[in-house]
Design a protein around this motif. Structure first.
Motif, PDB file in Angstrom:
ATOM      1  N   GLU A 129       0.845  -1.191   0.000  1.00  0.00           N
ATOM      2  CA  GLU A 129       0.000   0.000   0.000  1.00  0.00           C
ATOM      3  C   GLU A 129       0.884   1.247   0.000  1.00  0.00           C
ATOM      4  OE1 GLU A 129      -3.680   1.656   2.615  1.00  0.00           O
ATOM      5  OE2 GLU A 129      -3.336  -0.499   2.626  1.00  0.00           O
ATOM      6  N   GLU A 130       0.399   2.288  -0.641  1.00  0.00           N
ATOM      7  CA  GLU A 130       1.088   3.572  -0.779  1.00  0.00           C
ATOM      8  C   GLU A 130       2.242   3.513  -1.786  1.00  0.00           C
ATOM      9  OE1 GLU A 130      -0.328   6.233   0.627  1.00  0.00           O
ATOM     10  OE2 GLU A 130      -1.728   4.881   1.617  1.00  0.00           O
ATOM     11  N   SER A 131       2.413   2.377  -2.470  1.00  0.00           N
ATOM     12  CA  SER A 131       3.465   2.306  -3.489  1.00  0.00           C
ATOM     13  C   SER A 131       2.883   2.713  -4.841  1.00  0.00           C
ATOM     14  CB  SER A 131       4.031   0.881  -3.577  1.00  0.00           C
ATOM     15  OG  SER A 131       3.055  -0.001  -4.093  1.00  0.00           O
ATOM     16  N   TYR A 132       3.759   3.007  -5.784  1.00  0.00           N
ATOM     17  CA  TYR A 132       3.330   3.386  -7.122  1.00  0.00           C
ATOM     18  C   TYR A 132       2.559   2.234  -7.771  1.00  0.00           C
ATOM     19  CZ  TYR A 132       3.420   4.352 -12.086  1.00  0.00           C
ATOM     20  OH  TYR A 132       3.039   4.519 -13.383  1.00  0.00           O
ATOM     21  N   GLU A 133       3.045   1.019  -7.605  1.00  0.00           N
ATOM     22  CA  GLU A 133       2.402  -0.159  -8.202  1.00  0.00           C
ATOM     23  C   GLU A 133       0.983  -0.346  -7.665  1.00  0.00           C
ATOM     24  OE1 GLU A 133       5.489  -0.391  -6.727  1.00  0.00           O
ATOM     25  OE2 GLU A 133       6.642  -0.389  -8.601  1.00  0.00           O
ATOM     26  N   TYR A 134       0.809  -0.012  -6.392  1.00  0.00           N
ATOM     27  CA  TYR A 134      -0.505  -0.138  -5.756  1.00  0.00           C
ATOM     28  C   TYR A 134      -1.516   0.783  -6.446  1.00  0.00           C
ATOM     29  CZ  TYR A 134      -4.021  -0.028  -1.994  1.00  0.00           C
ATOM     30  OH  TYR A 134      -5.173  -0.097  -1.265  1.00  0.00           O
ATOM     31  N   PHE A 135      -1.154   2.059  -6.577  1.00  0.00           N
ATOM     32  CA  PHE A 135      -2.073   3.016  -7.193  1.00  0.00           C
ATOM     33  C   PHE A 135      -2.219   2.788  -8.692  1.00  0.00           C
ATOM     34  CE2 PHE A 135      -0.976   5.242  -3.242  1.00  0.00           C
ATOM     35  CZ  PHE A 135      -2.264   5.425  -2.757  1.00  0.00           C
ATOM     36  N   ASP A 174     -11.031  -4.381  -0.279  1.00  0.00           N
ATOM     37  CA  ASP A 174     -10.043  -5.319   0.259  1.00  0.00           C
ATOM     38  C   ASP A 174     -10.559  -5.975   1.545  1.00  0.00           C
ATOM     39  OD1 ASP A 174      -9.687  -3.468   2.292  1.00  0.00           O
ATOM     40  OD2 ASP A 174      -7.685  -2.866   1.675  1.00  0.00           O
ATOM     41  N   GLN A 175      -9.733  -6.815   2.136  1.00  0.00           N
ATOM     42  CA  GLN A 175     -10.111  -7.578   3.336  1.00  0.00           C
ATOM     43  C   GLN A 175     -10.504  -6.681   4.509  1.00  0.00           C
ATOM     44  OE1 GLN A 175     -10.461 -10.803   3.661  1.00  0.00           O
ATOM     45  NE2 GLN A 175      -9.551 -11.533   1.765  1.00  0.00           N
ATOM     46  N   GLU A 176      -9.885  -5.519   4.609  1.00  0.00           N
ATOM     47  CA  GLU A 176     -10.155  -4.606   5.725  1.00  0.00           C
ATOM     48  C   GLU A 176     -11.380  -3.727   5.488  1.00  0.00           C
ATOM     49  OE1 GLU A 176      -6.756  -4.862   4.537  1.00  0.00           O
ATOM     50  OE2 GLU A 176      -6.677  -6.448   6.052  1.00  0.00           O
ATOM     51  N   GLY A 177     -11.994  -3.834   4.329  1.00  0.00           N
ATOM     52  CA  GLY A 177     -13.180  -3.044   4.030  1.00  0.00           C
ATOM     53  C   GLY A 177     -12.876  -1.762   3.283  1.00  0.00           C
ATOM     54  N   LYS A 178     -11.609  -1.521   2.965  1.00  0.00           N
ATOM     55  CA  LYS A 178     -11.227  -0.311   2.247  1.00  0.00           C
ATOM     56  C   LYS A 178     -11.507  -0.498   0.756  1.00  0.00           C
ATOM     57  CE  LYS A 178      -7.335   2.686   1.239  1.00  0.00           C
ATOM     58  NZ  LYS A 178      -5.900   2.745   1.168  1.00  0.00           N
ATOM     59  N   THR A 179     -12.199   0.484   0.170  1.00  0.00           N
ATOM     60  CA  THR A 179     -12.503   0.430  -1.255  1.00  0.00           C
ATOM     61  C   THR A 179     -11.250   0.763  -2.037  1.00  0.00           C
ATOM     62  OG1 THR A 179     -14.728   1.195  -0.740  1.00  0.00           O
ATOM     63  CG2 THR A 179     -14.059   1.264  -3.031  1.00  0.00           C
TER      64      THR A 179
END
Length: 185
Positions: free
Chosen positions: A90-96, A124-129
């Motif tokens: 998360e927060e990486s370029y590949e993620y976005f 995701d698993q934590e509920g974050k869209t």
């Protein structure tokens, strides 16, 4: 002259009696026909309304079943599958970049049913869209989705609610279909 007046008087009486008889017959016949036909017509109209309502509900059920099938098929899309299999940090370029690619692909699916489906997104698993614009945030904090997950449902439709889509379209009555994404292998 007298005879003429007597005939005219007699003719008027016969005419009035005939006219009253005809009007009475028409009124009585109309009343009987009305009393007989009213329930028949009402039942016919009610039956037509029932058939129309039955057909509309069948169409809605078919549309919802089609949405379910469509949503389940989207979960097997390679873009979604590959991103979720190798979820970048998360927060990486590949993620976005992965989220942007996935969003574009989901919008393509959304366009096919644009009049019916307003948006498609992955959580995701934590509920974050997983989205580039923070429209939905954490789904687990949303009351409508919380109710859905609280009853222990894994897949299905939420109850109806109002959703403000990007602040541009405005609030729309919405029903969401929630579907887990499984590894297609």
């Amino acid at each position: 002259q007298l005879e003429y007046k007597a005939r005219t008087k007699l003719f008027r009486k016969i005419f009035l009696v005939t006219l009253v008889s005809i009007v009475s017959c028409v009124l009585v016949t109309s009343g009987v026909i009305y009393l007989y036909m009213k329930p028949v017509i009402e039942n016919s109209l009610v039956e037509k309304k029932k058939n129309t309502l039955r057909n509309l509900s069948e169409q809605e059920i078919n549309i919802l079943e089609e949405v379910v099938t469509y949503a389940r098929n989207i979960t097997f899309d390679d873009t979604v599958q590959n991103f979720l299999k190798a979820l970048p940090r998360e927060e990486s370029y590949e993620y976005f970049a992965g989220i942007l690619t996935m969003e574009k692909k989901l919008k393509e699916y959304c366009m096919v049913y644009g009049s019916l489906i307003r948006d498609i997104f992955v959580v995701d698993q934590e509920g974050k869209t997983l989205e580039t614009v923070n429209t939905y945030g954490n789904i687990k904090e949303n009351e409508n989705y919380r109710k859905f997950f609280w009853v222990g449902a894994e897949a299905g439709f939420t109850s109806g609610f109002e959703q403000d889509y990007y602040g541009v379209i405005g609030k729309k009555d919405t029903v969401a279909f929630v579907n887990p994404v499984y590894d297609k292998n």
